[in-house]
Design a protein around this motif. Structure first.
Motif, PDB file in Angstrom:
ATOM      1  N   THR A   6       1.140  -1.096  -0.371  1.00 54.33           N
ATOM      2  CA  THR A   6       0.098  -0.138  -0.102  1.00 54.33           C
ATOM      3  C   THR A   6       0.912   0.987  -0.108  1.00 54.33           C
ATOM      4  OG1 THR A   6      -0.014   0.157   1.969  1.00 54.33           O
ATOM      5  CG2 THR A   6      -1.712  -0.877   1.664  1.00 54.33           C
ATOM      6  N   LEU A  62       4.788 -14.178  -8.168  1.00 54.90           N
ATOM      7  CA  LEU A  62       3.466 -12.962  -9.896  1.00 54.90           C
ATOM      8  C   LEU A  62       1.691 -14.184 -10.014  1.00 54.90           C
ATOM      9  CD1 LEU A  62       6.036 -12.349 -12.371  1.00 54.90           C
ATOM     10  CD2 LEU A  62       4.918 -11.285 -10.644  1.00 54.90           C
ATOM     11  N   LEU A 102       7.071  -1.088  -9.331  1.00 57.49           N
ATOM     12  CA  LEU A 102       5.812  -1.729  -9.348  1.00 57.49           C
ATOM     13  C   LEU A 102       5.001  -2.551  -8.382  1.00 57.49           C
ATOM     14  CD1 LEU A 102       5.664  -3.065 -13.134  1.00 57.49           C
ATOM     15  CD2 LEU A 102       4.510  -0.958 -12.308  1.00 57.49           C
ATOM     16  N   GLY A 109       2.790   0.071  -3.336  1.00 60.11           N
ATOM     17  CA  GLY A 109       1.266   1.024  -3.959  1.00 60.11           C
ATOM     18  C   GLY A 109       0.753   0.077  -4.772  1.00 60.11           C
ATOM     19  N   ALA A 110       1.420  -1.226  -5.201  1.00 60.90           N
ATOM     20  CA  ALA A 110      -0.443  -1.837  -6.311  1.00 60.90           C
ATOM     21  C   ALA A 110      -1.356  -2.342  -5.638  1.00 60.90           C
ATOM     22  CB  ALA A 110       0.340  -2.981  -7.243  1.00 60.90           C
ATOM     23  N   THR A 125      -2.087  -5.950  -6.419  1.00 65.36           N
ATOM     24  CA  THR A 125      -3.087  -6.458  -7.963  1.00 65.36           C
ATOM     25  C   THR A 125      -2.021  -6.604  -9.101  1.00 65.36           C
ATOM     26  OG1 THR A 125      -2.910  -4.422  -8.395  1.00 65.36           O
ATOM     27  CG2 THR A 125      -4.810  -4.735  -7.561  1.00 65.36           C
ATOM     28  N   LEU A 126      -0.711  -6.949  -8.617  1.00 66.20           N
ATOM     29  CA  LEU A 126      -0.077  -7.523  -9.138  1.00 66.20           C
ATOM     30  C   LEU A 126       0.835  -8.775  -9.578  1.00 66.20           C
ATOM     31  CD1 LEU A 126       1.767  -3.937 -11.021  1.00 66.20           C
ATOM     32  CD2 LEU A 126      -0.403  -5.264 -11.864  1.00 66.20           C
ATOM     33  N   ILE A 166      -6.074   2.959  -2.577  1.00 63.96           N
ATOM     34  CA  ILE A 166      -7.068   3.026  -3.238  1.00 63.96           C
ATOM     35  C   ILE A 166      -8.190   2.081  -3.229  1.00 63.96           C
ATOM     36  CG2 ILE A 166      -8.179   2.627  -5.684  1.00 63.96           C
ATOM     37  CD1 ILE A 166      -7.244   5.205  -6.014  1.00 63.96           C
ATOM     38  N   MET A 219      -1.859   2.321 -16.881  1.00 64.57           N
ATOM     39  CA  MET A 219      -2.222   1.057 -15.429  1.00 64.57           C
ATOM     40  C   MET A 219      -2.917  -0.435 -16.118  1.00 64.57           C
ATOM     41  SD  MET A 219      -3.386   3.760 -12.445  1.00 64.57           S
ATOM     42  CE  MET A 219      -2.397   5.284 -11.952  1.00 64.57           C
ATOM     43  N   ILE A 262       0.152  -2.978 -17.866  1.00 64.66           N
ATOM     44  CA  ILE A 262       0.714  -2.859 -16.531  1.00 64.66           C
ATOM     45  C   ILE A 262      -0.278  -4.347 -16.184  1.00 64.66           C
ATOM     46  CG2 ILE A 262       1.736  -2.722 -14.902  1.00 64.66           C
ATOM     47  CD1 ILE A 262       3.597  -1.606 -16.688  1.00 64.66           C
ATOM     48  N   LYS A 263      -1.806  -4.158 -15.457  1.00 66.35           N
ATOM     49  CA  LYS A 263      -2.239  -5.430 -15.197  1.00 66.35           C
ATOM     50  C   LYS A 263      -2.035  -6.076 -15.896  1.00 66.35           C
ATOM     51  CE  LYS A 263      -5.239  -6.836 -11.947  1.00 66.35           C
ATOM     52  NZ  LYS A 263      -5.451  -7.509 -11.069  1.00 66.35           N
ATOM     53  N   PHE A 312       0.480  -7.925 -16.471  1.00 70.95           N
ATOM     54  CA  PHE A 312       1.122  -9.443 -15.475  1.00 70.95           C
ATOM     55  C   PHE A 312      -0.011 -10.564 -13.984  1.00 70.95           C
ATOM     56  CE2 PHE A 312       4.080  -6.149 -14.314  1.00 70.95           C
ATOM     57  CZ  PHE A 312       5.371  -6.607 -13.963  1.00 70.95           C
ATOM     58  N   VAL A 360      -7.773  -1.301  -7.297  1.00 75.28           N
ATOM     59  CA  VAL A 360      -6.939  -0.680  -7.794  1.00 75.28           C
ATOM     60  C   VAL A 360      -7.906   0.167  -8.735  1.00 75.28           C
ATOM     61  CG1 VAL A 360      -5.192   0.504  -8.502  1.00 75.28           C
ATOM     62  CG2 VAL A 360      -4.862  -0.958  -6.955  1.00 75.28           C
ATOM     63  N   LEU A 361      -7.790  -0.722  -9.767  1.00 71.23           N
ATOM     64  CA  LEU A 361      -8.648  -0.889 -11.203  1.00 71.23           C
ATOM     65  C   LEU A 361      -9.620  -0.749 -11.633  1.00 71.23           C
ATOM     66  CD1 LEU A 361      -5.836  -1.393 -13.573  1.00 71.23           C
ATOM     67  CD2 LEU A 361      -6.794   1.016 -13.108  1.00 71.23           C
TER      68      LEU A 361
END
Lengths: 496, 496
Positions: free
Chosen positions: B188, B212, B236, B239-240, B243-244, B456, B476, B479-480, B483, B494-495
């Motif tokens: 976070t 992963l 990456l 702070g993701a 989600t990755l 988020i 973003m 990238i999501k 991965f 997040v998204l």
């Protein structure tokens, strides 16, 4: 004979470079890219004024030597054959250039001050050089928060000068500060002298503006110190060496200027004392310690020999195996001096400390050609790495006149970063082959980094696997492919 | 009625949460994922011992309430319906779990201490919760460099305790330190109280080990302070919000402990004095300034009311519009005190400073339900943002008993981070709709961040566009997709 590197800032004459050397590596992925044609130059002339274009092609038809400073690095080690150099003044111009190159599959080399050490900013073949030199405006500075927003082409020293009256300093400082540009600093994740105190650019860069390989402008030029909204994409461009896009703007947090600065040099009877000394100094000087640099005996003697002046009395130096330079930067002179006095009193029972302001990096190069290895290894192996390399060269019969003159080490103890330099009379493939992969294997055996701060560039693409796992490299390739599927952005760098 | 948040650490009883509220948002991308079946649980039982599995499915057949603490966040605002919680002990176990879920298209929620404020660590539907709580070993600590390597499930406070005897501190500190885990802190990009002094996790995290979304283990768990070899992929994952991939190990640089710490609280007649005060304090205290926190009048009065004790004499507080708490952390007590004395002498001509150790964050929640907005806006607009929000609620008739009781602000001036809290008698959609998108638009009008440090999560996916451009969000997503093409990793976060 080449001028020593520090001379370049006074005398930037590069025409002697045209009789290229052979150290540049061929890169096959470049073969799918197209060369720049006169038609492309025509198009660039619609985007840029004539003064922003240098080209050997019609209608400009400059002599190739006019492009020498863009085609060659300052060490004279890497040589490209770009026919065209573009010097945009705005982000939109950069975007228009990149859009065209993307469409026409023309390789692009983003170029800042061209002060890198690994050939990352010169063409490998005939890519277009996109120089950021004309993008050199400060966009904003807030003296309360210390946040500076600047064009990527701003020279580091000029930014330092710009914020000095507001009592702030740049969070990084390096030898090339008179020529290097902030965009290049960020693209290479430059470390330098202040990392111990102010941390890496991954922490101090707040935002970036980047032109992506298809010409899209990614505006993440925030001036927020904290912003946890989604993936921190800008981090990918920090240290990507221009292979994922062209950095055109930088937002960076600058710390308040220290009020006082002091240097102390210590002569140490044994290398084994470095680590206990580091622990003691960290404890005593705490928040005012801004650098703790290791210098081995060979590096020290070379500095003295080349007129840096005697930092220490001869009787104190006799028998010293190595040296440490500690720097303090604090908010109140008398407090800093008191802390230093306490430290020196504590130390005098065991070691011999004295004051010096000598600088090692410049002196080294006066001796000849330098093979520079910028590695991260455990602090306890600094001396061992230098000694083993010297012994290895001796065993190969290369420690002699006409070949290698010195093997020396200095570096940032606080960062675990050793500069292992091999000074030779000339660059030769014999020496190169003796050093590589030898040094990379040595580093890998300590789980170290083959490039602590200089980057990968064109020089170390083949050595990446010594520091990064196959999984990591595979994911780097996927990221590269995602951002730059046509492979136009700084081809031949970072990834083979 | 809910316990106030600080009570949770003493009394973690969550069964009262089961009568779910309605604030959780539906997420349609989840529909392509499969629920966990008894066969899947069978397979997990081959990977993990029975003590590492909690499931309402056969053969475990636990009551749903046994999973309450994993399905609900501590504020009682977000509620999931996971049937199965897995508590692996090793990275390999995590990898085996993820491989299976990847193959079967089962959603996964990585969960640390579950102390987040935006619903990032609880299921949106019936994803598998993968708790890191059983991965809580320190892997190594080097007292010379200060580099700590730990399992992701280590609790922040326990790491603080572990390194304290070696005279080091963790570079972050936050209210939830007794429960939050280092892996969650990194996922976070937690900010907290020490950011001003030690910078963000993007600077202090040196390496990560991540599983992963296809189960591959990405080992970038380096202990090098400097390593410029290719793209810095680990950034990456900072702070993701999971989600990755799942962070399983963290290498982090810890600074030496300060020897002395002092707090000073200032009462200010006008908000306009905050910025000049900040500039003066930065200059006088320089490197020992470790926090500079803004507290508005409402927040201060609430703190006093709820028994935090009177920090300042009544006559000094009368007429004060706001308050500032400054903290110093330095290497030598007498120097720090001298610097503070000088500062106070300088200030006494204009303002009234006094010492306090009060804490605002705990007191606030005693009043009722809190809508917490964690935003970055320019320092000069801190008060304006609070006032405008209060006026807005008043104009909508919501500033009354039974609805909103207080609108208050406090935050980290040094970081430009304002916590804008709306204290209400109850959570209601009427208040929620009055606050959103109102506050997000207010933040966007100042080019601020809608989530400075909380992230988020599930809460703000719809608000991401207020702080990030369409180009940024599109990248973003790419990238999501790169991965996690199957979308199994922390879906709905997040998204959108």
């Amino acid at each position: 004979m080449l001028s020593p590197p520090w001379r370049r800032f006074a005398l930037p004459s590069f025409s002697r470079y045209s009789a290229a050397s052979t150290t540049c590596r061929a890169n096959h992925s470049l073969s799918r890219l197209n060369p720049v044609t006169a038609q492309d130059v025509d198009h660039f002339a619609k985007i840029l004024p004539p003064t922003s274009i240098l080209s050997t092609l019609a209608p400009f038809s400059l002599a190739a030597t006019e492009l020498d400073i863009y085609n060659n690095d300052w060490m004279g080690k890497y040589h490209g054959n770009a026919t065209t150099v573009l010097k945009p003044k705005t982000t939109q111009e950069v975007s228009d250039i990149v859009k065209w190159c993307h469409e026409k599959r023309i390789g692009i080399v983003p170029q800042g001050g061209n002060t890198g050490l690994v050939g990352g900013s010169v063409p490998v073949k005939d890519e277009v050089v996109t120089s950021l030199a004309n993008m050199s405006q400060v966009r904003s500075f807030d003296p309360i928060s210390g946040i500076l927003v600047a064009d990527a082409g701003c020279i580091l020293q000029s930014l330092t000068d710009y914020i000095a009256p507001h009592h702030h300093v740049m969070p990084l400082d390096l030898g090339a500060k008179g020529s290097c540009q902030i965009g290049g600093n960020v693209a290479t994740n430059a470390g330098g002298l202040r990392l111990l105190r102010y941390g890496s650019l991954h922490g101090s860069v707040l935002g970036l503006e980047v032109v992506l390989p298809d010409g899209t402008i990614l505006d993440q030029l925030t001036t927020l110190r904290k912003d946890n909204t989604g993936y921190d994409l800008k981090q990918l461009f920090i240290g990507a060496e221009g292979t994922l896009g062209i950095i055109t703007g930088v937002s960076i947090l600058t710390p308040p200027s220290p009020q006082a600065s002091n240097n102390v040099i210590f002569a140490l009877p044994h290398f084994d004392n470095v680590l206990p000394l580091y622990q003691l100094v960290k404890r005593e000087l705490s928040e005012i310690l801004s650098a703790f640099e290791f210098i081995d005996r060979t590096a020290y003697d070379l500095a003295v020999k080349h007129g840096q002046g005697r930092a220490l009395r001869d009787e104190d130096v006799e028998g010293a195996q190595c040296f440490v330079l500690a720097e303090t930067s604090g908010g109140r002179r008398e407090h800093d001096e008191e802390k230093l006095t306490t430290l020196l009193e504590t130390l005098l029972e065991a070691d011999k400390p004295l004051i010096n302001t000598g600088c090692v990096t410049e002196a080294v190069s006066k001796e000849g050609k330098v093979y520079k290895y910028d590695i991260s290894v455990p602090l306890s192996t600094f001396k061992e790495c230098v000694d083993i390399t010297r012994e290895h060269l001796r065993s190969m019969g290369l420690m002699r006149e006409g070949a290698v003159r010195h093997v020396l080490g200095y570096g940032h103890v606080g960062d675990g970063n050793l500069h292992l330099n091999v000074v030779a009379d000339t660059y030769s493939s014999e020496i190169q082959d003796a050093l590589e992969p030898f040094i990379y294997e040595l580093v890998a055996s300590h789980r170290g980094s083959v490039s602590a701060e200089h980057g990968i560039g064109a020089m170390k693409t083949h050595a990446l696997h010594y520091s990064k796992s196959a999984v990591s490299i595979a994911w780097m390739r996927k990221i590269k492919e995602l951002f730059d599927p046509r492979g136009i952005m700084n081809p031949g760098k970072v990834l083979e």
